[in-house]
Design a protein around this motif. Structure first.
Motif, mmCIF file in Angstrom:
data_model
loop_
_atom_site.group_PDB
_atom_site.id
_atom_site.type_symbol
_atom_site.label_atom_id
_atom_site.label_comp_id
_atom_site.label_asym_id
_atom_site.label_seq_id
_atom_site.Cartn_x
_atom_site.Cartn_y
_atom_site.Cartn_z
ATOM 1 N N ASP A 1 0.861 -1.239 -0.162
ATOM 2 C CA ASP A 1 -0.010 -0.047 -0.008
ATOM 3 C C ASP A 1 0.768 1.130 -0.138
ATOM 4 N N PHE A 2 1.829 1.253 0.610
ATOM 5 C CA PHE A 2 2.999 2.463 0.725
ATOM 6 C C PHE A 2 3.224 2.664 -0.784
ATOM 7 N N GLY B 1 -13.787 9.038 5.923
ATOM 8 C CA GLY B 1 -12.882 8.025 5.351
ATOM 9 C C GLY B 1 -12.183 8.568 4.307
ATOM 10 N N ARG B 2 -10.932 7.851 4.099
ATOM 11 C CA ARG B 2 -9.996 8.349 3.140
ATOM 12 C C ARG B 2 -9.944 8.241 2.035
ATOM 13 N N THR C 1 0.418 8.689 5.830
ATOM 14 C CA THR C 1 0.591 8.842 7.258
ATOM 15 C C THR C 1 0.048 7.766 7.993
ATOM 16 N N ASP C 2 -1.268 7.266 7.540
ATOM 17 C CA ASP C 2 -1.948 6.232 8.008
ATOM 18 C C ASP C 2 -1.088 4.644 7.908
ATOM 19 N N ILE C 3 -0.509 4.518 6.818
ATOM 20 C CA ILE C 3 0.252 3.424 6.134
ATOM 21 C C ILE C 3 1.612 3.251 7.112
ATOM 22 N N ILE C 4 2.113 4.239 6.879
ATOM 23 C CA ILE C 4 3.458 4.177 7.652
ATOM 24 C C ILE C 4 3.855 4.045 8.941
ATOM 25 N N PRO C 5 4.595 3.168 9.393
ATOM 26 C CA PRO C 5 4.746 2.663 11.014
ATOM 27 C C PRO C 5 5.141 3.944 11.620
ATOM 28 N N LYS C 6 4.435 4.126 12.849
ATOM 29 C CA LYS C 6 4.833 5.432 13.594
ATOM 30 C C LYS C 6 6.292 5.311 13.804
ATOM 31 N N ALA C 7 7.015 4.331 14.102
ATOM 32 C CA ALA C 7 8.213 4.267 14.362
ATOM 33 C C ALA C 7 9.538 4.869 13.262
ATOM 34 N N ASN D 1 -5.614 -0.349 0.216
ATOM 35 C CA ASN D 1 -6.354 -0.673 1.543
ATOM 36 C C ASN D 1 -6.111 0.347 2.514
ATOM 37 N N CYS D 2 -7.208 1.486 2.727
ATOM 38 C CA CYS D 2 -7.308 2.656 3.747
ATOM 39 C C CYS D 2 -7.742 2.162 4.920
ATOM 40 N N MET D 3 -7.242 3.011 6.292
ATOM 41 C CA MET D 3 -7.718 2.721 7.306
ATOM 42 C C MET D 3 -9.146 3.083 7.500
ATOM 43 N N LYS D 4 -9.907 2.110 8.105
ATOM 44 C CA LYS D 4 -11.396 2.407 8.324
ATOM 45 C C LYS D 4 -11.423 3.439 9.287
ATOM 46 N N ILE D 5 -12.271 4.423 9.111
ATOM 47 C CA ILE D 5 -12.535 5.618 10.003
ATOM 48 C C ILE D 5 -13.787 5.645 10.427
ATOM 49 N N GLU D 6 -14.213 5.690 11.666
ATOM 50 C CA GLU D 6 -15.346 5.726 12.667
ATOM 51 C C GLU D 6 -15.774 7.276 12.386
ATOM 52 N N PRO D 7 -17.110 7.898 12.208
ATOM 53 C CA PRO D 7 -17.455 8.931 12.178
ATOM 54 C C PRO D 7 -17.008 9.669 13.401
#
Length: 384
Positions: A10-11, A72-73, A123-129, A184-190
């Motif tokens: 995905d990245f 959602g993204r 930003t969602d896909i990249i690992p925080k670290a 595949n995007c992160m699922k966002i709750e309203p």
């Protein structure tokens, strides 16, 4: 502990899609002012048309950020690419200056939506670290397109006419859309909280203002370099952007590490001085080599200032406000380009192309003063 992978499917897809959209954008950037003149407009009109594009980007970004978090993204991002594509297609049938102004303004909505969506998905896909490393590589998609697209756009314009440029930009936007479909995007709750309430971060205002004055100079380059080169009878002026992007590609990671080790001044001060020198060379330039040297040095300037100023923008900010800090910082960039495009168009009508580069030394000097003042205030806080 095993390091989380960065180069996931995905990245790679979001990076390729972003690269293609940037190709469509950067192919058009140096061509639109020439198209404006072809339609019977003036340098002032070229400036307003470029400024209108940037204004619409500034207006749409807060709304898009809110929609990305609430709706959602993926849907927002794909709509942005499609709108970008349709606006690009419409350039084939522009009958007048006023129509071009309106279309360019609408096109900014597509660009603002797609670029904000792509950055959020990355930003969602990249690992925080590995966020800094990942966003660094993701940001290179724009730099690489800058190395290729302006020269490609101007080459197509010279060889085959304006419609060939528009068709090429449509092609890249279409490829971007199909690349983005399987991401595949992160699922966002309203979420009831609105992003609009946190769009400005005070701690990022000074770095954003410094960036604003530096990008006012960029407005003079991106909008009028093709016309200035033609006036100087310099061919293949698109190579200016190639030299700029090549320099930026190598300098950005180096200066970013330098700022981390030696402090922000070690990167920002040489960067501002490089911008100053590049503008002086542009004012004096009469050959393609001189334009390319100016482009390379200008790239050193932005390679030194941008990562360090962005780090300043988030330095003292709580992590929960990093989004607002980055948004505030990039609003400085957007406003700088927009103000520069409009102001330099008005001044070019009065003084001619050459002298707008002499006048561009003024915002560079203001950026230097602002940074020195900010650095002194930080030093005083540390001392006390």
């Amino acid at each position: 502990m095993k390091q989380q992978p960065l180069w996931t499917r995905d990245f790679i897809l979001i990076s390729l899609a972003n690269f293609c959209v940037f190709m469509g954008l950067h192919m058009l950037m140096p061509v639109i002012p020439v198209y404006t003149i072809e339609l019977g407009g003036s340098e002032t009109w070229a400036g307003f048309i470029a400024g209108g594009f940037t204004l619409s980007v500034v207006l749409i970004r807060p709304l898009v950020g809110n929609l990305l978090d609430r709706q959602g993204r993926k849907g927002v991002y794909l709509i942005g690419i499609l709108f970008f594509l349709l606006c690009t297609l419409a350039y084939h049938w522009v009958p007048s200056i006023l129509t071009l102004l309106a279309l360019r303004f609408l096109h900014g909505f597509g660009w603002g939506t797609s670029s904000t969506g792509a950055s959020t998905i990355a930003t969602d896909i990249i690992p925080k670290a590995r966020m800094g490393e990942g966003m660094g590589y993701f940001g290179l998609t724009g730099t690489l397109s800058m190395a290729i697209a302006p020269a490609l756009g101007l080459g197509l314009m010279d060889g085959y006419g304006f419609n060939s440029v528009f068709t090429g930009a449509v092609f890249f936007a279409l490829v971007a859309f199909f690349i983005a479909l399987p991401i595949n995007c992160m699922k966002i709750e309203p979420n009831a909280r609105s992003v609009k309430s946190s769009i400005i971060e005070k701690a990022a205002l000074t770095p954003g203002m410094i960036a604003l004055f530096l990008t006012i100079t960029y407005g003079s380059i991106i909008t009028f370099i093709a016309l200035y080169g033609a006036e100087r009878q310099v061919e293949n002026i698109g190579l200016f952007f190639s030299a700029y992007a090549l320099s930026l590609l190598f300098c950005r990671p180096y200066f970013g590490r330098l700022a981390d080790r030696k402090g922000y001044a070690a990167a920002v001060l040489p960067g501002i001085l490089a911008v100053f020198l590049a503008i002086v060379i542009l004012y004096l330039a009469h050959s393609l080599l001189a334009f390319m040297i100016a482009g390379f040095i200008y790239g050193i300037g932005f390679g030194g200032t941008q990562p360090a100023l962005q780090a300043m923008a988030v330095r003292d900010v709580d992590p929960s406000r990093h989004g607002a800090a980055n948004a505030t910082f990039f609003l400085g960039f957007d406003f700088g380009i927009g103000i520069g495009s409009i102001a330099w168009g008005l001044l070019a009508d009065i003084f001619g192309y050459q002298y707008i580069y002499l006048l561009a030394l003024i915002p560079t000097f203001i950026a230097l003063i602002l940074f020195l003042k900010a650095s002194r205030q930080v030093s005083q806080k540390v001392t006390h």
